[in-house]
Write an enzyme that holds these catalytic residues in place. Structure first.
Site, PDB file in Angstrom:
ATOM      1  N   SER A 143       2.073   5.694   7.956  1.00 10.28           N
ATOM      2  CA  SER A 143       2.863   4.548   9.050  1.00 10.28           C
ATOM      3  C   SER A 143       3.502   5.259   9.583  1.00 10.28           C
ATOM      4  O   SER A 143       4.370   6.198   8.763  1.00 10.28           O
ATOM      5  CB  SER A 143       3.222   3.297   7.987  1.00 10.28           C
ATOM      6  OG  SER A 143       4.024   2.769   8.997  1.00 10.28           O
ATOM      7  N   TYR A 156       7.315  -0.084   0.729  1.00 11.88           N
ATOM      8  CA  TYR A 156       6.327   0.415   1.649  1.00 11.88           C
ATOM      9  C   TYR A 156       6.091   1.485   2.159  1.00 11.88           C
ATOM     10  O   TYR A 156       5.471   2.667   1.803  1.00 11.88           O
ATOM     11  CB  TYR A 156       6.107  -0.942   2.980  1.00 11.88           C
ATOM     12  CG  TYR A 156       5.120  -0.522   4.085  1.00 11.88           C
ATOM     13  CD1 TYR A 156       4.131  -1.235   3.703  1.00 11.88           C
ATOM     14  CD2 TYR A 156       5.703  -0.255   4.991  1.00 11.88           C
ATOM     15  CE1 TYR A 156       2.709  -0.637   4.206  1.00 11.88           C
ATOM     16  CE2 TYR A 156       4.449  -0.214   5.507  1.00 11.88           C
ATOM     17  CZ  TYR A 156       2.872  -0.189   5.853  1.00 11.88           C
ATOM     18  OH  TYR A 156       2.033  -0.174   6.660  1.00 11.88           O
ATOM     19  N   LYS A 160       4.136   5.154   1.612  1.00 12.54           N
ATOM     20  CA  LYS A 160       3.612   5.503   3.384  1.00 12.54           C
ATOM     21  C   LYS A 160       4.526   6.816   2.975  1.00 12.54           C
ATOM     22  O   LYS A 160       3.146   7.873   3.151  1.00 12.54           O
ATOM     23  CB  LYS A 160       3.225   5.015   4.473  1.00 12.54           C
ATOM     24  CG  LYS A 160       3.615   3.291   4.287  1.00 12.54           C
ATOM     25  CD  LYS A 160       1.867   3.489   4.320  1.00 12.54           C
ATOM     26  CE  LYS A 160       0.362   2.767   4.779  1.00 12.54           C
ATOM     27  NZ  LYS A 160      -0.573   2.429   4.342  1.00 12.54           N
TER      28      LYS A 160
HETATM   29  P1  NDP Z   1      -4.227  -5.663   7.038  1.00 13.75           P
HETATM   30  O1  NDP Z   1      -3.693  -6.999   6.381  1.00 13.75           O
HETATM   31  O2  NDP Z   1      -5.019  -6.668   7.780  1.00 13.75           O
HETATM   32  O3  NDP Z   1      -5.412  -5.876   6.258  1.00 13.75           O
HETATM   33  C1  NDP Z   1      -5.302  -4.543   4.895  1.00 13.75           C
HETATM   34  C2  NDP Z   1      -6.664  -4.834   4.614  1.00 13.75           C
HETATM   35  O4  NDP Z   1      -6.557  -3.792   2.958  1.00 13.75           O
HETATM   36  C3  NDP Z   1      -7.770  -5.914   4.159  1.00 13.75           C
HETATM   37  O5  NDP Z   1      -8.846  -5.184   4.876  1.00 13.75           O
HETATM   38  C4  NDP Z   1      -7.414  -6.052   2.559  1.00 13.75           C
HETATM   39  O6  NDP Z   1      -9.033  -6.770   2.350  1.00 13.75           O
HETATM   40  C5  NDP Z   1      -7.450  -4.948   2.520  1.00 13.75           C
HETATM   41  N1  NDP Z   1      -6.838  -4.274   1.231  1.00 13.75           N
HETATM   42  C6  NDP Z   1      -6.035  -4.907   0.488  1.00 13.75           C
HETATM   43  N2  NDP Z   1      -5.783  -4.134  -0.837  1.00 13.75           N
HETATM   44  C7  NDP Z   1      -6.285  -4.105  -0.941  1.00 13.75           C
HETATM   45  C8  NDP Z   1      -6.886  -3.596  -2.586  1.00 13.75           C
HETATM   46  N3  NDP Z   1      -6.516  -3.156  -3.884  1.00 13.75           N
HETATM   47  N4  NDP Z   1      -8.213  -2.840  -2.734  1.00 13.75           N
HETATM   48  C9  NDP Z   1      -9.104  -2.933  -1.730  1.00 13.75           C
HETATM   49  N5  NDP Z   1      -8.705  -3.558  -0.472  1.00 13.75           N
HETATM   50  C10 NDP Z   1      -7.562  -4.337  -0.285  1.00 13.75           C
HETATM   51  O7  NDP Z   1      -3.146  -5.095   7.479  1.00 13.75           O
HETATM   52  P2  NDP Z   1      -4.035  -3.586   8.949  1.00 13.75           P
HETATM   53  O8  NDP Z   1      -5.139  -3.896   8.861  1.00 13.75           O
HETATM   54  O9  NDP Z   1      -2.708  -4.070   9.431  1.00 13.75           O
HETATM   55  O10 NDP Z   1      -3.139  -1.994   7.888  1.00 13.75           O
HETATM   56  C11 NDP Z   1      -4.549  -1.207   7.089  1.00 13.75           C
HETATM   57  C12 NDP Z   1      -3.656   0.417   6.927  1.00 13.75           C
HETATM   58  O11 NDP Z   1      -2.681   0.615   8.064  1.00 13.75           O
HETATM   59  C13 NDP Z   1      -2.344  -0.592   5.979  1.00 13.75           C
HETATM   60  O12 NDP Z   1      -2.563   0.649   4.974  1.00 13.75           O
HETATM   61  C14 NDP Z   1      -1.509  -0.079   6.501  1.00 13.75           C
HETATM   62  O13 NDP Z   1      -0.032  -0.152   5.929  1.00 13.75           O
HETATM   63  C15 NDP Z   1      -1.589   0.573   8.106  1.00 13.75           C
HETATM   64  N6  NDP Z   1      -0.033   0.265   8.817  1.00 13.75           N
HETATM   65  C16 NDP Z   1       0.084  -0.935   9.509  1.00 13.75           C
HETATM   66  C17 NDP Z   1       0.351  -1.342  10.584  1.00 13.75           C
HETATM   67  C18 NDP Z   1      -0.074  -2.176  11.660  1.00 13.75           C
HETATM   68  O14 NDP Z   1       1.042  -2.082  12.148  1.00 13.75           O
HETATM   69  N7  NDP Z   1      -0.820  -2.828  11.498  1.00 13.75           N
HETATM   70  C19 NDP Z   1       1.026  -0.105  11.177  1.00 13.75           C
HETATM   71  C20 NDP Z   1       1.245   0.840  10.500  1.00 13.75           C
HETATM   72  C21 NDP Z   1       0.023   0.982   9.736  1.00 13.75           C
HETATM   73  P3  NDP Z   1      -8.674  -7.677   1.360  1.00 13.75           P
HETATM   74  O15 NDP Z   1      -8.367  -9.473   1.592  1.00 13.75           O
HETATM   75  O16 NDP Z   1      -9.930  -7.699   0.930  1.00 13.75           O
HETATM   76  O17 NDP Z   1      -8.065  -7.201   0.022  1.00 13.75           O
END
Ligand code: NDP
Length: 232
Positions: A143, A156, A160
């Site tokens: 990120s 966070y 990252k």
């Molecule tokens: P969401 O919250 O929409 O989705 C997160 C995903 O991660 C879900 O599928 C969740 O599934 C899964 N997850 C969380 N914990 C675990 C775990 N312990 N094991 C396996 N799966 C897990 O997030 P985003 O789509 O927004 O983000 C995706 C990635 O992108 C992240 O790493 C985030 O930090 C990064 N990011 C996002 C940004 C944004 O603005 N949205 C910007 C920069 C980076 P479940 O519910 O099954 O746990």
């Protein structure tokens, strides 16, 4: 021929948001995709079903990336099914935002455990296979917050930023075996993770962005597909 024809790709955290769109795009490019997620099993199943219905090939395998025994199971089940693993996208991530003075041990441990140790767990497990194959692609979703810092997100940001060190070290360890390791650092992307941010904070973030618009999951997925392809 599609850019990723018959490659085998694992995407963690693919039940929604960025991971879901990455999984879909990899499948559209011809990859056989293992859709994985920690808790939202129905949603993960649905992503795999949607891909199979009209986009390509996918299976769903649950895996909490914080648990190394679940990661081992994810990797062995993927190998049983497809015989190889070409692409790993470490996308699973969480936030537990609060100011440092109010941050509890578990806020720190959960975020570092998922975002950084989770990526380590999955990367270590696939590295052994990719090194034997003498090819592979590991893509870590970091990120901009890991580069810039952000008030309320010390845990966070640290996770990252840690991913950058992990990425660069693995890239140096594994390049001679034909494996590339890259990180993507998205800015603000509209997903469930960001939907509850106060409007005031969103306005502040928008002002950092020259085009004055937030990114879409598709923008991140396009970079992931490129990094997974022979073009990278
Ligand atoms: P969401 O919250 O929409 O989705 C997160 C995903 O991660 C879900 O599928 C969740 O599934 C899964 N997850 C969380 N914990 C675990 C775990 N312990 N094991 C396996 N799966 C897990 O997030 P985003 O789509 O927004 O983000 C995706 C990635 O992108 C992240 O790493 C985030 O930090 C990064 N990011 C996002 C940004 C944004 O603005 N949205 C910007 C920069 C980076 P479940 O519910 O099954 O746990």
């Amino acid at each position: 021929m599609a850019r990723l024809q018959d490659r085998v790709a694992i995407v963690t955290g693919a039940s929604r948001g960025i991971g879901k769109v990455i999984a879909r795009q990899l499948a559209i490019e011809g990859a056989r995709v293992i859709v994985s997620t920690g808790r939202s099993f129905e949603a993960g199943e649905a992503v795999a079903a949607e891909i199979n219905s009209n986009l390509g090939k996918a299976i769903f395998i649950p895996c909490d990336v914080t648990k190394s025994e679940e990661v081992s199971r994810l990797i062995s089940s993927s190998l049983e099914k497809f015989d190889r693993i070409d692409i790993l996208v470490n996308n699973a991530g969480i936030t537990r935002d609060t100011l440092i003075v109010r941050m509890k041990d578990e806020d720190w441990d959960d975020v570092l455990g998922t975002n950084l140790k989770g990526a380590f767990n999955c990367s270590r497990a696939v590295a052994r296979i990719m090194m034997k194959q003498r090819s592979g692609r590991i893509i870590n979703v970091s990120s901009v917050v890991g580069l810039m810092g952000n008030p309320g997100q010390a845990n966070y940001a640290a996770s990252k930023a840690g991913l950058f060190g992990l990425t660069k070290s693995m890239a140096k360890e594994m390049a001679h075996r034909g494996i590339t390791v890259n990180a993507i650092a998205p800015g603000y992307i509209e997903t469930e993770m960001t939907q509850d941010l106060p409007e005031k904070s969103k306005e502040v973030y928008l002002n950092y962005i020259p085009m004055h618009q937030f990114g879409r999951c598709e923008d991140v997925a396009a970079v992931a597909v490129f990094l997974a392809s022979d073009e990278a």
